[in-house]
Design a protein around this motif. Structure first.
Motif, short mmCIF file in Angstrom:
data_model
loop_
_atom_site.label_atom_id
_atom_site.label_comp_id
_atom_site.label_asym_id
_atom_site.label_seq_id
_atom_site.Cartn_x
_atom_site.Cartn_y
_atom_site.Cartn_z
N ALA A 185 0.82 -1.21 0.00
CA ALA A 185 0.00 0.00 0.00
C ALA A 185 0.86 1.27 0.00
O ALA A 185 0.34 2.37 0.10
N ASN A 186 2.17 1.12 -0.10
CA ASN A 186 3.10 2.25 -0.13
C ASN A 186 3.01 3.15 1.09
O ASN A 186 3.10 4.37 1.00
N TYR A 187 2.83 2.55 2.25
CA TYR A 187 2.74 3.34 3.48
C TYR A 187 4.05 4.07 3.77
O TYR A 187 4.03 5.17 4.33
N GLY A 188 5.17 3.49 3.39
CA GLY A 188 6.45 4.17 3.59
C GLY A 188 6.50 5.47 2.81
O GLY A 188 6.97 6.51 3.32
N MET B 70 -3.73 5.68 8.24
CA MET B 70 -3.21 7.03 8.02
C MET B 70 -3.04 7.75 9.36
O MET B 70 -2.06 8.47 9.56
N GLY B 71 -3.96 7.53 10.28
CA GLY B 71 -3.81 8.11 11.62
C GLY B 71 -2.58 7.57 12.34
O GLY B 71 -1.86 8.32 13.00
N LYS B 72 -2.33 6.27 12.19
CA LYS B 72 -1.14 5.66 12.82
C LYS B 72 0.14 6.20 12.20
O LYS B 72 1.12 6.48 12.91
N ILE B 73 0.16 6.33 10.88
CA ILE B 73 1.35 6.86 10.21
C ILE B 73 1.59 8.30 10.67
O ILE B 73 2.71 8.68 10.98
N TRP B 74 0.54 9.09 10.72
CA TRP B 74 0.66 10.49 11.17
C TRP B 74 1.21 10.55 12.59
O TRP B 74 2.09 11.36 12.89
N ALA B 75 0.71 9.69 13.46
CA ALA B 75 1.17 9.69 14.85
C ALA B 75 2.64 9.29 14.94
O ALA B 75 3.33 9.70 15.89
N SER B 76 3.14 8.54 13.98
CA SER B 76 4.52 8.04 14.04
C SER B 76 5.55 9.03 13.52
O SER B 76 6.74 8.84 13.75
N ILE B 77 5.13 10.07 12.82
CA ILE B 77 6.12 11.00 12.26
C ILE B 77 6.51 12.04 13.31
O ILE B 77 5.74 12.36 14.21
N ALA C 237 2.45 19.25 17.30
CA ALA C 237 2.55 18.00 18.06
C ALA C 237 1.20 17.33 18.27
O ALA C 237 1.10 16.11 18.25
N SER C 238 0.16 18.12 18.47
CA SER C 238 -1.16 17.53 18.73
C SER C 238 -2.05 17.55 17.49
O SER C 238 -3.26 17.30 17.59
N SER C 239 -1.47 17.82 16.33
CA SER C 239 -2.26 17.89 15.11
C SER C 239 -2.69 16.50 14.65
O SER C 239 -2.13 15.49 15.06
N LYS C 240 -3.71 16.49 13.81
CA LYS C 240 -4.21 15.26 13.22
C LYS C 240 -3.94 15.29 11.73
O LYS C 240 -3.82 16.37 11.14
N VAL C 241 -3.90 14.13 11.13
CA VAL C 241 -3.67 14.04 9.69
C VAL C 241 -4.75 14.80 8.93
O VAL C 241 -4.48 15.41 7.89
N THR C 242 -5.95 14.84 9.46
CA THR C 242 -7.05 15.53 8.78
C THR C 242 -6.94 17.05 8.86
O THR C 242 -7.70 17.75 8.21
#
Length: 171
Positions: free
Chosen positions: A41-44, A97-104, A111-116
């Motif tokens: 899924a090209n998550y990287g 996508m939420g997990k990827i965002w949390a990992s960056i 710091a408290s932003s969301k991917v959305t």
């Protein structure tokens, strides 16, 4: 691929940055069998897109987002219990996508932003091109109208996604 040599990460970063600076919409074309798979899924690459988006647009004051259009290929639409509904793919991708965002790593002010806060998501599925060619062509035509027809209520192009990067800003 091997043709890019050893430093494929630098290539991915440069092409991702270039795409983000020019694009209002990024289409993620994925097979339904790859949903949820990190490499398939090209998550990287999506992680790189998220990181670069923060670097590129963290000082922009217009609040415009980038639309990520997930296009699921060879989706067998639910006709009975054997088929996977689109909602399943939407839930998996949204959660991932939420997990990827949390990992960056993010600047302190994000710091408290969301991917959305930076990306909108839309999801489209297409049937198998060979096995259901008429339905595939019909749905591709519908998708085309979502880009081109300003009167379409599901239109994908929007002023919300304008970047307005000046030519001297590419450096």
């Amino acid at each position: 691929s091997r043709e890019r040599g050893e430093d494929h990460g630098a290539f991915e970063r440069k092409t991702s940055l270039f795409s983000l600076s020019l694009s209002e919409i990024l289409i993620i074309n994925m097979w339904t069998t790859d949903v949820g798979l990190h490499d398939g899924a090209n998550y990287g690459l999506l992680k790189i897109v998220f990181e670069l988006n923060l670097q590129l647009f963290q000082h922009a004051s217009n609040g415009n987002k980038t639309l990520l259009l997930f296009l699921f290929r060879d989706h067998t639409l639910p006709e009975d219990d054997e088929h996977t509904p689109l909602d399943y793919f939407v839930n998996v991708i949204t959660e991932d996508m939420g997990k990827i965002w949390a990992s960056i790593s993010k600047p302190e002010n994000f710091a408290s932003s969301k991917v959305t806060d930076f990306f909108d998501f839309r999801f489209v599925s297409l049937p198998h091109k060979v096995h259901k060619s008429k339905e595939f062509k019909r749905q591709v035509e519908e998708l085309k109208h979502r880009f081109l027809d300003p009167s379409n209520p599901d239109r994908l192009l929007s002023k919300n996604y304008k970047k307005d990067i000046p030519a001297d800003g590419f450096a």
